[in-house]
Design a protein around this motif. Structure first.
Motif, PDB file in Angstrom:
ATOM      1  N   LYS A 190       0.856  -1.189   0.000  1.00  0.00           N
ATOM      2  CA  LYS A 190       0.000   0.000   0.000  1.00  0.00           C
ATOM      3  C   LYS A 190       0.895   1.244   0.000  1.00  0.00           C
ATOM      4  O   LYS A 190       1.870   1.325   0.725  1.00  0.00           O
ATOM      5  CB  LYS A 190      -0.857   0.044   1.276  1.00  0.00           C
ATOM      6  N   GLY A 191       0.520   2.223  -0.814  1.00  0.00           N
ATOM      7  CA  GLY A 191       1.321   3.444  -0.857  1.00  0.00           C
ATOM      8  C   GLY A 191       0.864   4.449   0.179  1.00  0.00           C
ATOM      9  O   GLY A 191       0.099   4.124   1.095  1.00  0.00           O
ATOM     10  N   GLU A 192       1.376   5.650   0.029  1.00  0.00           N
ATOM     11  CA  GLU A 192       0.970   6.742   0.926  1.00  0.00           C
ATOM     12  C   GLU A 192       0.320   7.825   0.081  1.00  0.00           C
ATOM     13  O   GLU A 192       0.729   8.064  -1.057  1.00  0.00           O
ATOM     14  CB  GLU A 192       2.193   7.307   1.639  1.00  0.00           C
ATOM     15  N   PHE A 193      -0.658   8.480   0.645  1.00  0.00           N
ATOM     16  CA  PHE A 193      -1.429   9.434  -0.129  1.00  0.00           C
ATOM     17  C   PHE A 193      -1.555  10.728   0.660  1.00  0.00           C
ATOM     18  O   PHE A 193      -1.861  10.719   1.855  1.00  0.00           O
ATOM     19  CB  PHE A 193      -2.817   8.836  -0.389  1.00  0.00           C
ATOM     20  N   SER A 194      -1.273  11.840   0.000  1.00  0.00           N
ATOM     21  CA  SER A 194      -1.499  13.139   0.637  1.00  0.00           C
ATOM     22  C   SER A 194      -2.484  13.916  -0.220  1.00  0.00           C
ATOM     23  O   SER A 194      -2.206  14.178  -1.405  1.00  0.00           O
ATOM     24  CB  SER A 194      -0.198  13.934   0.737  1.00  0.00           C
ATOM     25  N   GLU A 195      -3.583  14.244   0.375  1.00  0.00           N
ATOM     26  CA  GLU A 195      -4.591  14.995  -0.353  1.00  0.00           C
ATOM     27  C   GLU A 195      -4.238  16.482  -0.313  1.00  0.00           C
ATOM     28  O   GLU A 195      -3.718  16.975   0.694  1.00  0.00           O
ATOM     29  CB  GLU A 195      -5.949  14.764   0.317  1.00  0.00           C
ATOM     30  N   SER A 196      -4.493  17.181  -1.389  1.00  0.00           N
ATOM     31  CA  SER A 196      -4.361  18.632  -1.449  1.00  0.00           C
ATOM     32  C   SER A 196      -2.988  19.129  -1.004  1.00  0.00           C
ATOM     33  O   SER A 196      -2.860  19.912  -0.067  1.00  0.00           O
ATOM     34  CB  SER A 196      -5.447  19.299  -0.578  1.00  0.00           C
ATOM     35  N   VAL A 197      -1.936  18.632  -1.666  1.00  0.00           N
ATOM     36  CA  VAL A 197      -0.603  19.174  -1.363  1.00  0.00           C
ATOM     37  C   VAL A 197      -0.476  20.594  -1.924  1.00  0.00           C
ATOM     38  O   VAL A 197       0.413  21.352  -1.549  1.00  0.00           O
ATOM     39  CB  VAL A 197       0.524  18.275  -1.911  1.00  0.00           C
ATOM     40  N   ALA A 198      -1.341  20.942  -2.857  1.00  0.00           N
ATOM     41  CA  ALA A 198      -1.509  22.313  -3.351  1.00  0.00           C
ATOM     42  C   ALA A 198      -2.963  22.395  -3.794  1.00  0.00           C
ATOM     43  O   ALA A 198      -3.674  21.384  -3.741  1.00  0.00           O
ATOM     44  CB  ALA A 198      -0.560  22.589  -4.509  1.00  0.00           C
ATOM     45  N   GLY A 217      -6.037  21.752  -5.403  1.00  0.00           N
ATOM     46  CA  GLY A 217      -6.479  20.781  -6.396  1.00  0.00           C
ATOM     47  C   GLY A 217      -5.427  19.747  -6.769  1.00  0.00           C
ATOM     48  O   GLY A 217      -5.573  19.021  -7.747  1.00  0.00           O
ATOM     49  N   VAL A 218      -4.352  19.676  -5.978  1.00  0.00           N
ATOM     50  CA  VAL A 218      -3.255  18.751  -6.307  1.00  0.00           C
ATOM     51  C   VAL A 218      -3.106  17.704  -5.208  1.00  0.00           C
ATOM     52  O   VAL A 218      -3.048  18.048  -4.021  1.00  0.00           O
ATOM     53  CB  VAL A 218      -1.922  19.524  -6.475  1.00  0.00           C
ATOM     54  N   ASP A 219      -3.079  16.421  -5.636  1.00  0.00           N
ATOM     55  CA  ASP A 219      -2.876  15.320  -4.676  1.00  0.00           C
ATOM     56  C   ASP A 219      -1.550  14.626  -4.997  1.00  0.00           C
ATOM     57  O   ASP A 219      -1.115  14.610  -6.148  1.00  0.00           O
ATOM     58  CB  ASP A 219      -4.008  14.298  -4.786  1.00  0.00           C
ATOM     59  N   SER A 220      -0.950  14.025  -3.972  1.00  0.00           N
ATOM     60  CA  SER A 220       0.321  13.337  -4.185  1.00  0.00           C
ATOM     61  C   SER A 220       0.226  11.928  -3.615  1.00  0.00           C
ATOM     62  O   SER A 220      -0.343  11.709  -2.541  1.00  0.00           O
ATOM     63  CB  SER A 220       1.441  14.122  -3.503  1.00  0.00           C
ATOM     64  N   TRP A 221       0.833  11.006  -4.331  1.00  0.00           N
ATOM     65  CA  TRP A 221       0.630   9.593  -4.010  1.00  0.00           C
ATOM     66  C   TRP A 221       1.938   8.842  -4.264  1.00  0.00           C
ATOM     67  O   TRP A 221       2.533   8.997  -5.333  1.00  0.00           O
ATOM     68  CB  TRP A 221      -0.506   9.101  -4.921  1.00  0.00           C
ATOM     69  N   SER A 222       2.408   8.098  -3.281  1.00  0.00           N
ATOM     70  CA  SER A 222       3.614   7.300  -3.520  1.00  0.00           C
ATOM     71  C   SER A 222       3.224   5.826  -3.576  1.00  0.00           C
ATOM     72  O   SER A 222       2.342   5.383  -2.845  1.00  0.00           O
ATOM     73  CB  SER A 222       4.648   7.542  -2.439  1.00  0.00           C
ATOM     74  N   MET A 223       3.883   5.101  -4.454  1.00  0.00           N
ATOM     75  CA  MET A 223       3.576   3.671  -4.612  1.00  0.00           C
ATOM     76  C   MET A 223       4.880   2.895  -4.754  1.00  0.00           C
ATOM     77  O   MET A 223       5.911   3.475  -5.068  1.00  0.00           O
ATOM     78  CB  MET A 223       2.700   3.470  -5.851  1.00  0.00           C
ATOM     79  N   ARG A 224       4.813   1.596  -4.520  1.00  0.00           N
ATOM     80  CA  ARG A 224       6.000   0.763  -4.682  1.00  0.00           C
ATOM     81  C   ARG A 224       5.743  -0.196  -5.825  1.00  0.00           C
ATOM     82  O   ARG A 224       4.739  -0.903  -5.827  1.00  0.00           O
ATOM     83  CB  ARG A 224       6.306   0.002  -3.397  1.00  0.00           C
ATOM     84  N   GLN A 225       6.659  -0.240  -6.789  1.00  0.00           N
ATOM     85  CA  GLN A 225       6.485  -1.107  -7.951  1.00  0.00           C
ATOM     86  C   GLN A 225       7.644  -2.115  -8.031  1.00  0.00           C
ATOM     87  O   GLN A 225       8.753  -1.827  -7.574  1.00  0.00           O
ATOM     88  CB  GLN A 225       6.447  -0.260  -9.226  1.00  0.00           C
ATOM     89  N   PRO A 226       7.371  -3.287  -8.637  1.00  0.00           N
ATOM     90  CA  PRO A 226       8.443  -4.298  -8.724  1.00  0.00           C
ATOM     91  C   PRO A 226       9.579  -3.841  -9.634  1.00  0.00           C
ATOM     92  O   PRO A 226       9.403  -2.926 -10.440  1.00  0.00           O
ATOM     93  CB  PRO A 226       7.721  -5.513  -9.308  1.00  0.00           C
ATOM     94  N   LEU A 227      10.726  -4.523  -9.505  1.00  0.00           N
ATOM     95  CA  LEU A 227      11.917  -4.118 -10.251  1.00  0.00           C
ATOM     96  C   LEU A 227      11.996  -4.766 -11.626  1.00  0.00           C
ATOM     97  O   LEU A 227      12.496  -4.176 -12.564  1.00  0.00           O
ATOM     98  CB  LEU A 227      13.175  -4.519  -9.464  1.00  0.00           C
ATOM     99  N   GLY A 228      11.550  -6.038 -11.711  1.00  0.00           N
ATOM    100  CA  GLY A 228      11.700  -6.788 -12.966  1.00  0.00           C
ATOM    101  C   GLY A 228      12.250  -8.171 -12.645  1.00  0.00           C
ATOM    102  O   GLY A 228      11.771  -8.837 -11.721  1.00  0.00           O
ATOM    103  N   THR A 231       2.163  12.941  -8.712  1.00  0.00           N
ATOM    104  CA  THR A 231       1.476  14.148  -8.277  1.00  0.00           C
ATOM    105  C   THR A 231       0.445  14.493  -9.350  1.00  0.00           C
ATOM    106  O   THR A 231       0.781  14.533 -10.537  1.00  0.00           O
ATOM    107  CB  THR A 231       2.488  15.296  -8.099  1.00  0.00           C
ATOM    108  N   SER A 232      -0.815  14.686  -8.970  1.00  0.00           N
ATOM    109  CA  SER A 232      -1.843  14.855  -9.992  1.00  0.00           C
ATOM    110  C   SER A 232      -2.751  16.055  -9.709  1.00  0.00           C
ATOM    111  O   SER A 232      -3.014  16.396  -8.553  1.00  0.00           O
ATOM    112  CB  SER A 232      -2.677  13.573 -10.086  1.00  0.00           C
ATOM    113  N   ARG A 233      -3.141  16.670 -10.797  1.00  0.00           N
ATOM    114  CA  ARG A 233      -4.145  17.734 -10.708  1.00  0.00           C
ATOM    115  C   ARG A 233      -5.212  17.411 -11.740  1.00  0.00           C
ATOM    116  O   ARG A 233      -4.909  17.061 -12.870  1.00  0.00           O
ATOM    117  CB  ARG A 233      -3.496  19.084 -11.025  1.00  0.00           C
TER     118      ARG A 233
END
Ligand code: NAD
Length: 505
Positions: free
Chosen positions: A125-133, A135-146, A484-486
């Motif tokens: 599970k990642g971490e999510f921060s709502e409204s870092v600016a 209308g802007v949200d930020s989200w961290s996720m962990r993905q496999p390497l290969g 980071t998404s708007r």
């Protein structure tokens, strides 16, 4: 399913057993008799490339599969492993030499990592921060390497691979395992069970081999990360070579684990602990206690009085003989190396109290046996103190104070495990705080962390930044992405050219 009875253990590539084609093979021996049981194929670069290519092909679909579905395979693998544990333990013992009970115990420790890996969706599970600016949200996720590779030692042919691949594949990676060429059959056994459990072809591959296979993995452009467990000399080489090829590497290596015995320790508990921790698995454990530091002459005398008769009567024999407490070491070379260390200890002036050099087991005269050995009055400058002997040879050092004992622990080049035996909470707390060691026990001689914690040492016992399994294992086998998404919201800022502090974009 099992390789028992097979003449040559091949590789396991793309969901099936394949014969080696390099033309090179090694021998697999029963350490109790020194008889050749079977051969093992030794892969060349082309065979390693085939395994890596299969893993690379399998990666996309496996990584895209929801993690909750990926771990269903591990649930089924766990059930199959439990059903087959007796057969696998016997196979392990026949190639390694340790008692069947010991082999079963080590498989169970591996199973615990499988159980941990079944819960990995929680750790992905990642971490999510709502409204870092606005209308802007930020989200961290962990993905496999290969594609990731695992290179493993002879002493835990089932458990150490299971420190690695369950976590790696649960995180969405595909895996190429290069087990020890001394005892390759458990890896083949586990690969077959994984296919039976429904693992898609190519997600776990096994290549058998020696340095040639390892070097091919370390330089292969599709291998993203390498987990290694083995000796310090090889681990340092694997770390440096893997890093030079741009890979993420963790290399868990050799050890010289000290157990400090304080004057107030419960001596019955100390002696039981030393017997299991120094001589279990013939001392061929990276967490074995190979040095006891007794604080004070009287502590040392009281300990030796109880310890020596126990060492002298330890039952040594083959893994399938009734009542055996300690088996042989892995090869004639290992036996000779250990005996040479005992010779050196004598030459350097340590007090050889129990000598295991001349042991002979009736019916197993050609076996790789070394009897339980203990030296007293060992000094820090002696080779038997400095080097990892990796056999049933215990050094007792007499220290004049707690501070002198702690200094010995901290000055040693290795930093895998250590323990203090005491009834004094102050001493125990101070030791836990100040020991420069990765895993510390208080009245626990082999403080191996459970699967949901992480395993690893400090100093020259580990190259790289991550321990194995537990949360550190998940970090090693994944990489962080931050998004980071708007979304259109009617707020119009116009173009922004400067970098603003405080989360404003
Ligand atoms: P090893 O270093 O000889 O072999 C480990 C792996 O490296 C094997 O797969 C082997 O095929 C490969 N290898 C051997 N020589 C190589 C070379 N020159 N180049 C490239 N690859 C090579 O270790 P081992 O004798 O199988 O295992 C015993 C060692 O492992 C001990 O030092 C022990 O302390 C260590 N160990 C450490 C841990 C830990 O967690 N720190 C756990 C178990 C064992």
């Amino acid at each position: 399913m099992s390789t028992e009875g097979k003449k040559v253990v091949g590789h396991y590539i793309g969901g099936q057993s394949v014969m080696g084609i390099s033309g090179r093979e090694g021998g697999v021996y029963n350490p109790a008799t020194n008889e050749l049981i079977r051969n093992v194929a030794l892969a060349d670069a082309a065979e390693v490339d085939k395994a890596v290519s299969n893993a690379a092909e399998a990666f996309h679909d496996w990584a895209e599969m929801p993690s909750a579905r990926r771990v269903q395979v591990l649930y089924r693998y766990r059930e199959l492993l439990i059903q087959n544990i007796d057969e696998m333990a016997r196979l392990l013992s026949s190639e390694h030499g340790k008692t069947v009970d010991d082999a079963k115990g080590s498989i169970t420790r591996g199973l615990e990592v499988v159980e941990f890996a079944c819960g990995i969706p929680q750790l992905l599970k990642g971490e999510f921060s709502e409204s870092v600016a606005s209308g802007v949200d930020s989200w961290s996720m962990r993905q496999p390497l290969g594609v990731v590779a695992g290179i493993t030692p002879f002493n835990f042919p089932a458990m150490v691979p299971m420190w690695m691949f369950p976590v790696a594949i649960a995180c969405g990676n595909t895996f190429v395992l290069k087990p020890s060429e001394r005892n390759p059959s458990c890896a083949a056994f586990m690969a077959n069970l994984l296919t039976e459990a429904g693992l898609p072809d190519g997600v776990l591959n096994v290549v058998n081999g020696d340095k040639e296979a390892v070097d091919s993995l370390l330089s292969h452009p599709s291998v993203q990360a390498v987990s290694f467990v083995g000796s310090t000399a090889v681990g340092e080489y694997v770390y440096q070579t893997g890093c030079a090829h741009g890979k993420r590497v963790q290399a868990l290596c050799g050890a010289k684990n000290h157990m400090v015995v304080m004057p107030d320790a419960d001596m019955g508990q100390v002696v039981d602990a030393v017997m299991g921790a120094a001589y279990g698995s013939a001392g061929e454990r990276c967490m074995a206690i190979s040095v006891v530091v007794a604080v004070g002459e009287d502590t040392a005398d009281r300990m030796m009085e109880q310890l020596v008769p126990r060492i002298e009567t330890l039952k040594v024999g083959a893994y399938d003989q009734a009542g055996v407490e300690m088996g042989p070491v892995i090869t004639p070379d290992a036996r000779d190396r250990i005996k040479n260390y005992i010779d050196r200890g004598v030459k350097e002036g340590a007090d050889l109290v129990v000598d295991g050099r001349n042991i002979s087991i009736p019916g197993y005269e050609s076996g790789c046996f070394v009897g339980a050995t203990v030296f007293d009055r060992v000094k820090p400058e002696m080779a038997i103190y400095r080097d990892e002997i990796f056999g049933p040879v215990l050094s007792v050092v007499r220290a004049e104070s707690y501070e002198a004992a702690l200094k010995l622990v901290n000055d040693h080049e290795y930093g895998n495990g250590t323990a203090i035996f005491t009834r004094d909470g102050d001493a125990a707390r101070d030791f836990g705080h100040r020991a420069q060691i990765g895993m510390v026990g208080v009245n626990v001689p082999i403080p191996v962390p459970l699967a949901f914690h992480s395993f690893g040492g400090w100093k020259r016992s580990l190259f790289g930044d991550h321990f194995m399994h537990g949360p550190e294992g998940v970090r090693f086998y994944t990489r962080m992405k931050t998004l980071t998404s708007r979304w259109p919201s009617g707020i119009k800022e116009g173009a922004v050219f400067n970098f603003k502090a405080g989360g404003e974009h």
